[in-house]
Design a protein around this motif. Structure first.
Motif, PDB file in Angstrom:
ATOM      1  N   THR A 161     -54.543  39.080  10.910  1.00 49.97           N
ATOM      2  CA  THR A 161     -54.174  38.170  11.991  1.00 49.97           C
ATOM      3  C   THR A 161     -54.906  36.859  11.773  1.00 49.97           C
ATOM      4  OG1 THR A 161     -53.829  39.955  13.579  1.00 49.97           O
ATOM      5  CG2 THR A 161     -54.254  37.773  14.480  1.00 49.97           C
ATOM      6  N   LEU A 162     -54.158  35.774  11.692  1.00 54.45           N
ATOM      7  CA  LEU A 162     -54.737  34.428  11.631  1.00 54.45           C
ATOM      8  C   LEU A 162     -54.168  33.647  12.800  1.00 54.45           C
ATOM      9  CD1 LEU A 162     -54.485  33.608   7.802  1.00 54.45           C
ATOM     10  CD2 LEU A 162     -56.395  34.632   9.039  1.00 54.45           C
ATOM     11  N   HIS A 163     -55.050  33.058  13.596  1.00 51.23           N
ATOM     12  CA  HIS A 163     -54.633  32.381  14.821  1.00 51.23           C
ATOM     13  C   HIS A 163     -54.253  30.932  14.543  1.00 51.23           C
ATOM     14  CE1 HIS A 163     -55.689  35.637  17.580  1.00 51.23           C
ATOM     15  NE2 HIS A 163     -56.693  35.884  16.764  1.00 51.23           N
ATOM     16  N   VAL A 164     -53.088  30.536  15.031  1.00 48.45           N
ATOM     17  CA  VAL A 164     -52.540  29.225  14.690  1.00 48.45           C
ATOM     18  C   VAL A 164     -53.370  28.074  15.221  1.00 48.45           C
ATOM     19  CG1 VAL A 164     -50.196  30.116  14.491  1.00 48.45           C
ATOM     20  CG2 VAL A 164     -50.977  29.246  16.695  1.00 48.45           C
ATOM     21  N   ALA A 165     -53.961  28.218  16.399  1.00 54.43           N
ATOM     22  CA  ALA A 165     -54.709  27.105  16.992  1.00 54.43           C
ATOM     23  C   ALA A 165     -56.170  27.085  16.573  1.00 54.43           C
ATOM     24  CB  ALA A 165     -54.615  27.170  18.521  1.00 54.43           C
ATOM     25  N   ALA A 166     -56.620  28.159  15.906  1.00 53.47           N
ATOM     26  CA  ALA A 166     -58.025  28.245  15.503  1.00 53.47           C
ATOM     27  C   ALA A 166     -58.191  28.205  13.987  1.00 53.47           C
ATOM     28  CB  ALA A 166     -58.656  29.522  16.063  1.00 53.47           C
ATOM     29  N   THR A 167     -57.104  27.937  13.264  1.00 53.84           N
ATOM     30  CA  THR A 167     -57.131  27.876  11.809  1.00 53.84           C
ATOM     31  C   THR A 167     -56.361  26.646  11.363  1.00 53.84           C
ATOM     32  OG1 THR A 167     -56.971  30.305  11.828  1.00 53.84           O
ATOM     33  CG2 THR A 167     -56.772  29.210   9.704  1.00 53.84           C
ATOM     34  N   GLU A 168     -56.941  25.843  10.489  1.00 55.17           N
ATOM     35  CA  GLU A 168     -56.263  24.638  10.006  1.00 55.17           C
ATOM     36  C   GLU A 168     -55.008  25.053   9.237  1.00 55.17           C
ATOM     37  OE1 GLU A 168     -54.920  21.341   7.918  1.00 55.17           O
ATOM     38  OE2 GLU A 168     -55.721  23.109   6.879  1.00 55.17           O
ATOM     39  N   PRO A 169     -53.831  24.499   9.564  1.00 54.77           N
ATOM     40  CA  PRO A 169     -52.570  25.013   9.015  1.00 54.77           C
ATOM     41  C   PRO A 169     -52.497  25.045   7.492  1.00 54.77           C
ATOM     42  CG  PRO A 169     -52.134  23.559  10.865  1.00 54.77           C
ATOM     43  CD  PRO A 169     -53.606  23.446  10.576  1.00 54.77           C
ATOM     44  N   PHE A 170     -52.987  24.006   6.829  1.00 50.96           N
ATOM     45  CA  PHE A 170     -52.923  23.989   5.364  1.00 50.96           C
ATOM     46  C   PHE A 170     -53.772  25.115   4.781  1.00 50.96           C
ATOM     47  CE2 PHE A 170     -54.213  22.696   1.127  1.00 50.96           C
ATOM     48  CZ  PHE A 170     -53.031  22.226   0.570  1.00 50.96           C
ATOM     49  N   HIS A 171     -54.970  25.304   5.332  1.00 50.14           N
ATOM     50  CA  HIS A 171     -55.841  26.364   4.830  1.00 50.14           C
ATOM     51  C   HIS A 171     -55.267  27.740   5.148  1.00 50.14           C
ATOM     52  CE1 HIS A 171     -58.655  23.440   3.534  1.00 50.14           C
ATOM     53  NE2 HIS A 171     -59.063  23.090   4.743  1.00 50.14           N
ATOM     54  N   LEU A 172     -54.619  27.872   6.305  1.00 48.74           N
ATOM     55  CA  LEU A 172     -53.978  29.140   6.658  1.00 48.74           C
ATOM     56  C   LEU A 172     -52.922  29.508   5.614  1.00 48.74           C
ATOM     57  CD1 LEU A 172     -52.775  30.269  10.155  1.00 48.74           C
ATOM     58  CD2 LEU A 172     -51.161  30.257   8.259  1.00 48.74           C
ATOM     59  N   ASP A 215     -51.529  36.896  -1.300  1.00 50.13           N
ATOM     60  CA  ASP A 215     -50.347  37.450  -1.947  1.00 50.13           C
ATOM     61  C   ASP A 215     -50.528  37.514  -3.458  1.00 50.13           C
ATOM     62  OD1 ASP A 215     -47.833  38.608  -1.181  1.00 50.13           O
ATOM     63  OD2 ASP A 215     -46.829  36.968  -2.221  1.00 50.13           O
ATOM     64  N   HIS A 216     -51.162  36.492  -4.028  1.00 52.40           N
ATOM     65  CA  HIS A 216     -51.446  36.534  -5.465  1.00 52.40           C
ATOM     66  C   HIS A 216     -52.448  37.643  -5.782  1.00 52.40           C
ATOM     67  CE1 HIS A 216     -49.205  33.112  -7.044  1.00 52.40           C
ATOM     68  NE2 HIS A 216     -49.565  32.403  -5.986  1.00 52.40           N
ATOM     69  N   ALA A 217     -53.486  37.769  -4.976  1.00 54.51           N
ATOM     70  CA  ALA A 217     -54.523  38.769  -5.245  1.00 54.51           C
ATOM     71  C   ALA A 217     -53.989  40.191  -5.146  1.00 54.51           C
ATOM     72  CB  ALA A 217     -55.691  38.581  -4.277  1.00 54.51           C
ATOM     73  N   THR A 218     -53.027  40.417  -4.250  1.00 57.33           N
ATOM     74  CA  THR A 218     -52.454  41.756  -4.070  1.00 57.33           C
ATOM     75  C   THR A 218     -51.219  41.979  -4.933  1.00 57.33           C
ATOM     76  OG1 THR A 218     -51.103  40.978  -2.209  1.00 57.33           O
ATOM     77  CG2 THR A 218     -53.270  41.939  -1.677  1.00 57.33           C
ATOM     78  N   LEU A 219     -50.818  40.976  -5.678  1.00 55.42           N
ATOM     79  CA  LEU A 219     -49.597  41.044  -6.495  1.00 55.42           C
ATOM     80  C   LEU A 219     -48.361  41.264  -5.634  1.00 55.42           C
ATOM     81  CD1 LEU A 219     -50.939  43.202  -9.489  1.00 55.42           C
ATOM     82  CD2 LEU A 219     -50.997  40.714  -9.195  1.00 55.42           C
ATOM     83  N   GLY A 220     -48.376  40.620  -4.454  1.00 53.12           N
ATOM     84  CA  GLY A 220     -47.176  40.631  -3.625  1.00 53.12           C
ATOM     85  C   GLY A 220     -47.205  41.601  -2.465  1.00 53.12           C
ATOM     86  N   ARG A 221     -48.384  41.839  -1.869  1.00 56.46           N
ATOM     87  CA  ARG A 221     -48.464  42.786  -0.749  1.00 56.46           C
ATOM     88  C   ARG A 221     -49.009  42.138   0.525  1.00 56.46           C
ATOM     89  NH1 ARG A 221     -52.314  46.366  -1.697  1.00 56.46           N
ATOM     90  NH2 ARG A 221     -53.092  45.504  -3.649  1.00 56.46           N
ATOM     91  N   ALA A 222     -48.949  40.814   0.621  1.00 62.66           N
ATOM     92  CA  ALA A 222     -49.536  40.124   1.767  1.00 62.66           C
ATOM     93  C   ALA A 222     -48.535  39.931   2.893  1.00 62.66           C
ATOM     94  CB  ALA A 222     -50.081  38.762   1.348  1.00 62.66           C
ATOM     95  N   ALA A 223     -49.070  39.979   4.107  1.00 61.06           N
ATOM     96  CA  ALA A 223     -48.302  39.633   5.297  1.00 61.06           C
ATOM     97  C   ALA A 223     -49.237  38.897   6.242  1.00 61.06           C
ATOM     98  CB  ALA A 223     -47.724  40.885   5.960  1.00 61.06           C
ATOM     99  N   TRP A 224     -48.658  38.322   7.275  1.00 59.48           N
ATOM    100  CA  TRP A 224     -49.434  37.544   8.250  1.00 59.48           C
ATOM    101  C   TRP A 224     -49.016  37.957   9.652  1.00 59.48           C
ATOM    102  CZ3 TRP A 224     -47.707  31.954   9.668  1.00 59.48           C
ATOM    103  CH2 TRP A 224     -48.514  31.450  10.706  1.00 59.48           C
ATOM    104  N   VAL A 225     -49.983  38.450  10.424  1.00 56.30           N
ATOM    105  CA  VAL A 225     -49.741  38.672  11.845  1.00 56.30           C
ATOM    106  C   VAL A 225     -50.096  37.374  12.563  1.00 56.30           C
ATOM    107  CG1 VAL A 225     -50.297  40.022  13.892  1.00 56.30           C
ATOM    108  CG2 VAL A 225     -50.273  41.129  11.655  1.00 56.30           C
ATOM    109  N   VAL A 226     -49.107  36.763  13.180  1.00 61.61           N
ATOM    110  CA  VAL A 226     -49.305  35.460  13.824  1.00 61.61           C
ATOM    111  C   VAL A 226     -50.125  35.657  15.098  1.00 61.61           C
ATOM    112  CG1 VAL A 226     -48.167  33.472  14.854  1.00 61.61           C
ATOM    113  CG2 VAL A 226     -47.122  34.646  12.887  1.00 61.61           C
ATOM    114  N   GLY A 227     -51.301  35.070  15.125  1.00 61.61           N
ATOM    115  CA  GLY A 227     -52.159  35.128  16.297  1.00 61.61           C
ATOM    116  C   GLY A 227     -52.024  33.858  17.120  1.00 61.61           C
ATOM    117  N   ALA A 228     -52.090  34.001  18.433  1.00 60.08           N
ATOM    118  CA  ALA A 228     -51.897  32.842  19.317  1.00 60.08           C
ATOM    119  C   ALA A 228     -53.022  32.746  20.347  1.00 60.08           C
ATOM    120  CB  ALA A 228     -50.543  32.924  20.003  1.00 60.08           C
ATOM    121  N   ALA A 229     -54.254  33.037  19.925  1.00 57.42           N
ATOM    122  CA  ALA A 229     -55.395  32.893  20.829  1.00 57.42           C
ATOM    123  C   ALA A 229     -55.470  31.447  21.306  1.00 57.42           C
ATOM    124  CB  ALA A 229     -56.684  33.280  20.119  1.00 57.42           C
TER     125      ALA A 229
END
Length: 297
Positions: free
Chosen positions: A70-81, A89-103
């Protein structure tokens, strides 16, 4: 009896938030059980290790299971997110996902020096951050890296693009600092209550009854989500509950009161063998690159 549903598991707990070994044990057990992906919650302002960091730690300590911090949209700089998720995704060879957090509360946003946001402001920012992340993941075309030794060219600059995004509270020029993720687009997951369902690959839906869940799943798909996952708690009568949800949703996300119970998830409940990427496991296509399509139109 095999239940035709994908299984996901939330692995956030007091023990796994600060004890990386406990997290690794829980995820290893989930991988053995055939769980498609685990989600890792995040609590800005708490002493827990940031969810993206925990996912990165697990990247090369797992082989099949998807990892969704979970990465929160308002607490994480968008480019870095976007960069963090592409790197995962590169490190896992294609197994990454993102749970959109809205804190959006004072404690969470104090971590980045922002004032609390109202519901509409955070919905607008959520939409903007998802949109710019998707553009950034496409900012390198798949064949942008050419490694032409004869001419000394590493990149084809015509296949690396500025995204020029203007949101309500931020702007991003781009391009990303990493090549396009192996999946093309990291799998985007979020609650159907965020108000951005059409931007999600997987909408998480709740409800007190199968009918409630079914109505929300239908609405989520109608609004553009590719898949709908029901939120379930506990292992009691799990197989019976999954049978009732078969054909209603595409999968479920389990929340367990104790992660020691992960070992009790019956492996037979897994839908199918894992694909080479999380998208393949979930039956999601690899999206075409928007800039490549525009360039060849």
């Amino acid at each position: 009896m095999s239940i035709p549903l994908h299984l996901a598991l939330e692995v956030d707990a007091p023990s796994t938030a600060t004890d990386i070994a406990a997290l690794e044990r829980a995820v290893a057990a989930a991988e053995r059980a055939g769980v498609a992906f685990v989600t890792i919650d995040d609590h800005p302002g708490s002493p827990s290790i940031e969810a993206g960091v925990r996912a990165s730690y697990l990247a090369r300590r797992t082989t099949r299971i998807g990892l969704a911090p979970t990465l929160h949209v308002a607490a994480t700089e968008p480019f870095h997110l976007a960069t963090q998720l592409a790197s995962l995704d590169h490190a896992t060879l294609g197994r990454a996902a993102w749970v959109v957090g809205a804190a959006r509360g004072a404690e969470a946003l104090a971590t980045v020096g922002r004032a609390p946001l109202g519901p509409e402001a955070v919905r607008r920012e959520t939409a903007d951050v998802i949109d710019v992340a998707r553009r950034l993941w496409d900012s390198w075309e798949d064949d942008a890296v050419i490694r032409d030794v004869a001419t000394g060219r590493f990149l084809d600059r015509d296949r690396v693009h500025h995204v020029g995004f203007e949101g309500a509270t931020f702007s991003v020029i781009g391009p990303l600092i990493t090549p396009r993720p192996p999946q093309g687009q990291v799998v985007v997951i979020g609650s159907d209550a965020l108000g951005v369902t059409g931007r999600l690959d997987i909408a998480l839906v709740g409800g007190d009854t199968v009918d409630d869940i079914g109505r929300r799943a239908v609405r989520a798909r109608r609004h553009g989500a590719a898949l709908a996952f029901a939120e379930l708690t506990g292992l009691d009568d799990l197989e019976l509950r999954l049978e009732r949800l078969a054909g209603v949703v595409d999968g479920v996300r389990l929340h367990l009161p104790d992660l020691e119970l992960v070992d009790r998830i019956p492996p037979a409940l897994a839908l199918a063998p894992a694909g080479a990427t999380l998208r393949e496991t979930l039956g999601l296509p690899r999206p075409a690159n928007r800039y490549a399509l525009a360039r060849t139109a």
